[in-house]
Scaffold this motif. Structure first.
Motif, mmCIF file in Angstrom:
data_model
loop_
_atom_site.group_PDB
_atom_site.id
_atom_site.type_symbol
_atom_site.label_atom_id
_atom_site.label_comp_id
_atom_site.label_asym_id
_atom_site.label_seq_id
_atom_site.Cartn_x
_atom_site.Cartn_y
_atom_site.Cartn_z
ATOM 1 N N TRP A 1 16.920 16.837 -7.206
ATOM 2 C CA TRP A 1 16.237 17.211 -5.755
ATOM 3 C C TRP A 1 14.864 17.113 -6.084
ATOM 4 C CZ3 TRP A 1 17.378 16.945 -0.894
ATOM 5 C CH2 TRP A 1 16.596 17.635 -0.020
ATOM 6 N N SER A 2 14.470 17.332 -7.024
ATOM 7 C CA SER A 2 12.863 17.628 -7.603
ATOM 8 C C SER A 2 12.333 16.164 -7.255
ATOM 9 C CB SER A 2 12.708 18.067 -8.914
ATOM 10 O OG SER A 2 13.021 16.932 -9.777
ATOM 11 N N GLY A 3 13.014 15.147 -7.227
ATOM 12 C CA GLY A 3 12.391 13.907 -6.967
ATOM 13 C C GLY A 3 12.163 13.784 -5.389
ATOM 14 N N ALA A 4 12.766 14.207 -4.791
ATOM 15 C CA ALA A 4 12.530 14.260 -3.239
ATOM 16 C C ALA A 4 11.311 15.244 -2.885
ATOM 17 C CB ALA A 4 13.710 14.604 -2.360
ATOM 18 N N GLU A 5 11.377 16.567 -3.761
ATOM 19 C CA GLU A 5 10.172 17.248 -3.260
ATOM 20 C C GLU A 5 8.960 16.839 -3.741
ATOM 21 O OE1 GLU A 5 12.172 21.808 -3.711
ATOM 22 O OE2 GLU A 5 11.733 20.839 -5.607
ATOM 23 N N SER A 6 9.010 15.988 -4.884
ATOM 24 C CA SER A 6 7.561 15.545 -5.458
ATOM 25 C C SER A 6 7.170 14.043 -4.611
ATOM 26 C CB SER A 6 7.732 14.992 -6.813
ATOM 27 O OG SER A 6 8.346 15.937 -7.848
ATOM 28 N N GLY A 7 7.916 13.711 -3.585
ATOM 29 C CA GLY A 7 7.404 12.789 -2.857
ATOM 30 C C GLY A 7 7.928 11.323 -3.211
ATOM 31 N N ILE A 8 8.896 11.145 -3.999
ATOM 32 C CA ILE A 8 9.079 9.785 -4.800
ATOM 33 C C ILE A 8 10.098 9.218 -3.565
ATOM 34 C CG2 ILE A 8 10.586 8.683 -6.474
ATOM 35 C CD1 ILE A 8 9.722 10.746 -8.604
ATOM 36 N N GLY A 9 9.785 8.130 -3.186
ATOM 37 C CA GLY A 9 10.595 7.102 -2.283
ATOM 38 C C GLY A 9 10.286 7.598 -1.121
ATOM 39 N N THR A 10 11.082 6.694 -0.119
ATOM 40 C CA THR A 10 10.666 7.036 1.325
ATOM 41 C C THR A 10 11.363 8.243 1.730
ATOM 42 O OG1 THR A 10 11.296 4.600 1.837
ATOM 43 C CG2 THR A 10 11.559 6.008 3.664
ATOM 44 N N THR B 1 0.923 -1.342 -0.157
ATOM 45 C CA THR B 1 -0.036 0.154 -0.327
ATOM 46 C C THR B 1 0.954 1.409 0.033
ATOM 47 O OG1 THR B 1 -1.905 -1.229 1.221
ATOM 48 C CG2 THR B 1 -1.841 1.194 1.287
ATOM 49 N N SER B 2 1.799 1.205 0.685
ATOM 50 C CA SER B 2 2.739 2.281 0.944
ATOM 51 C C SER B 2 3.501 2.512 -0.617
ATOM 52 C CB SER B 2 3.896 1.966 1.730
ATOM 53 O OG SER B 2 5.131 3.181 1.797
ATOM 54 N N GLU B 3 3.643 1.364 -1.095
ATOM 55 C CA GLU B 3 4.539 1.587 -2.588
ATOM 56 C C GLU B 3 3.588 2.289 -3.518
ATOM 57 O OE1 GLU B 3 7.409 1.182 -4.087
ATOM 58 O OE2 GLU B 3 8.282 0.799 -1.719
ATOM 59 N N ARG B 4 2.094 1.838 -3.507
ATOM 60 C CA ARG B 4 1.269 2.345 -4.236
ATOM 61 C C ARG B 4 1.113 4.010 -4.213
ATOM 62 N NH1 ARG B 4 2.306 -1.940 -5.505
ATOM 63 N NH2 ARG B 4 3.558 -0.519 -6.540
ATOM 64 N N ARG B 5 1.192 4.241 -2.754
ATOM 65 C CA ARG B 5 0.807 5.651 -2.626
ATOM 66 C C ARG B 5 2.072 6.369 -3.120
ATOM 67 N NH1 ARG B 5 0.651 7.711 3.792
ATOM 68 N NH2 ARG B 5 0.920 9.968 3.372
ATOM 69 N N GLN B 6 3.490 6.102 -2.699
ATOM 70 C CA GLN B 6 4.593 6.810 -3.035
ATOM 71 C C GLN B 6 4.588 6.965 -4.681
ATOM 72 O OE1 GLN B 6 8.271 5.074 -1.996
ATOM 73 N NE2 GLN B 6 7.461 4.529 0.415
ATOM 74 N N TRP B 7 4.209 6.022 -5.492
ATOM 75 C CA TRP B 7 4.214 6.507 -6.872
ATOM 76 C C TRP B 7 3.185 6.778 -7.615
ATOM 77 C CZ3 TRP B 7 8.996 6.506 -8.631
ATOM 78 C CH2 TRP B 7 10.179 5.750 -8.069
ATOM 79 N N ALA B 8 2.056 7.004 -6.890
ATOM 80 C CA ALA B 8 0.759 7.448 -7.577
ATOM 81 C C ALA B 8 0.842 8.771 -8.128
ATOM 82 C CB ALA B 8 -0.387 7.385 -6.504
ATOM 83 N N ASP B 9 0.679 8.707 -9.469
ATOM 84 C CA ASP B 9 0.438 9.804 -10.605
ATOM 85 C C ASP B 9 1.908 10.598 -10.510
ATOM 86 O OD1 ASP B 9 -2.119 9.690 -11.022
ATOM 87 O OD2 ASP B 9 -2.816 10.520 -9.072
ATOM 88 N N ARG B 10 2.987 9.892 -10.540
ATOM 89 C CA ARG B 10 4.458 10.579 -10.061
ATOM 90 C C ARG B 10 5.192 10.213 -11.437
ATOM 91 N NH1 ARG B 10 3.205 9.857 -4.739
ATOM 92 N NH2 ARG B 10 3.463 11.991 -3.684
ATOM 93 N N ALA B 11 4.681 9.896 -12.696
ATOM 94 C CA ALA B 11 5.425 9.553 -13.977
ATOM 95 C C ALA B 11 6.254 10.824 -14.242
ATOM 96 C CB ALA B 11 4.657 9.018 -14.935
ATOM 97 N N ASP B 12 5.483 11.944 -14.304
ATOM 98 C CA ASP B 12 6.434 12.817 -14.665
ATOM 99 C C ASP B 12 7.414 13.444 -13.759
ATOM 100 O OD1 ASP B 12 4.814 13.255 -16.844
ATOM 101 O OD2 ASP B 12 3.338 14.775 -15.991
ATOM 102 N N ASN C 1 12.772 -4.511 -5.071
ATOM 103 C CA ASN C 1 12.675 -3.740 -3.909
ATOM 104 C C ASN C 1 11.342 -2.925 -3.643
ATOM 105 O OD1 ASN C 1 14.268 -2.784 -6.254
ATOM 106 N ND2 ASN C 1 13.812 -0.642 -5.472
ATOM 107 N N HIS C 2 10.478 -3.038 -4.865
ATOM 108 C CA HIS C 2 9.148 -2.363 -4.639
ATOM 109 C C HIS C 2 8.022 -3.303 -4.380
ATOM 110 C CE1 HIS C 2 11.047 1.512 -5.241
ATOM 111 N NE2 HIS C 2 11.433 1.226 -6.381
ATOM 112 N N VAL C 3 8.225 -4.492 -4.120
ATOM 113 C CA VAL C 3 7.120 -5.587 -3.877
ATOM 114 C C VAL C 3 7.243 -6.084 -2.632
ATOM 115 C CG1 VAL C 3 6.907 -6.011 -6.238
ATOM 116 C CG2 VAL C 3 8.260 -7.493 -4.998
#
Length: 267
Positions: A210-219, A5-16, A113-115
């Motif tokens: 840094w934008s990846g972190a600002e976007s909420g990607i990953g832990t 569930t955490s993985e789905r939340r981290q990656w939701a709508d974050r392709a860009d 690492n994501h399952v």
């Protein structure tokens, strides 16, 4: 919150956001991954966890017939645009809507690492591979290489109280080493298992990275998104201080590594 569930939340709508920040990092091992899976003209390939389609595109460029799957709809949509010749599906391991033994080769670039159940995921990928077919996967090692360890070092230096992120159940976890990932794959029924470490320097625009972190990607990104403005600023300052030896102008260049595991579907 459980791991999946955490993985789905981290990656939701974050392709860009992923495309701007982490895509080039994760794309680097693609040639080695495809070589390990013996992907060439005529290969019928499944690329699972395709993300924005970097491995799928490289495989198509070699003349492979490509099916690509990702659990995140925004990633699948991006992959369809990138590789319109591929069949791109939304699917979640360890149960993919695909026929048994349909593929000559299966690749999984930074997927294990994501399952939440890596062994079950590997068993499913074995089901989908024809006898004699090949499997190749990458995963981040632990201890983390320099590029990734800067995140945790910055948290400590900034004095941020970071709650532990969701972790695998202990009985499903495995060491992020060559021996650990090879043992996991072999235990799932694969044969001819080998694992090795890839080393390279990742270079990126500092703002993009840094934008990846600002976007909420990953832990780390989830931590950044949950901080108040003052704490987030303190964390970024700590990160910039620690990263300074690896930054020239607007570019960061730091050592990183991945584990590459290869196997064969025997029997």
């Amino acid at each position: 919150m459980d791991f999946d569930t955490s993985e789905r939340r981290q990656w939701a709508d974050r392709a860009d956001a992923y495309r701007r920040s982490f895509e080039p990092l994760c794309a680097h091992p693609a040639p080695a991954l495809l070589d390990a899976a013996d992907v060439r003209a005529g290969t019928v390939l499944l690329d699972v966890g395709t993300g924005t389609g970097t491995v799928a595109a490289a495989a198509y460029g070699r003349g492979a017939t490509v099916t690509a799957v990702d659990a995140e709809p925004s990633m699948a949509a991006a992959a369809r645009i990138r590789v319109p010749e591929a069949t791109v599906l939304v699917g979640v391991l360890p149960a993919l809507p695909l026929p048994t033994g349909a593929f000559d080769a299966v690749t999984a670039n930074f997927v294990l690492n994501h399952v939440g159940d890596p062994a079950a995921a590997l068993a499913e990928l074995r089901r989908l591979t024809r006898p004699g077919g090949r499997f190749a996967a990458t995963i981040w090692p632990y201890p983390a290489p320099t590029l990734q360890s800067l995140w945790a070092d910055a948290v400590r230096q900034a004095g941020i109280d970071a709650p532990p992120g969701p972790r695998l159940d202990p009985e499903r976890d495995f060491p992020r080493t060559e021996e650990g990932v090879a043992g996991l794959v072999a235990a799932a029924g694969w044969g001819g298992v080998t694992a090795r470490r890839l080393h390279w320097r990742h270079e990126a625009d500092v703002a993009d990275w840094w934008s990846g972190a600002e976007s909420g990607i990953g832990t780390f990104g989830q931590l950044v998104r949950g901080l108040d403005a003052a704490s987030a600023a303190r964390l970024r300052t700590a990160y910039e201080e620690l990263a300074a030896p690896y930054v020239t102008g607007r570019r960061i260049s730091a050592p990183t590594a991945a584990l590459l595991v290869t196997a064969v579907r025997e029997g």
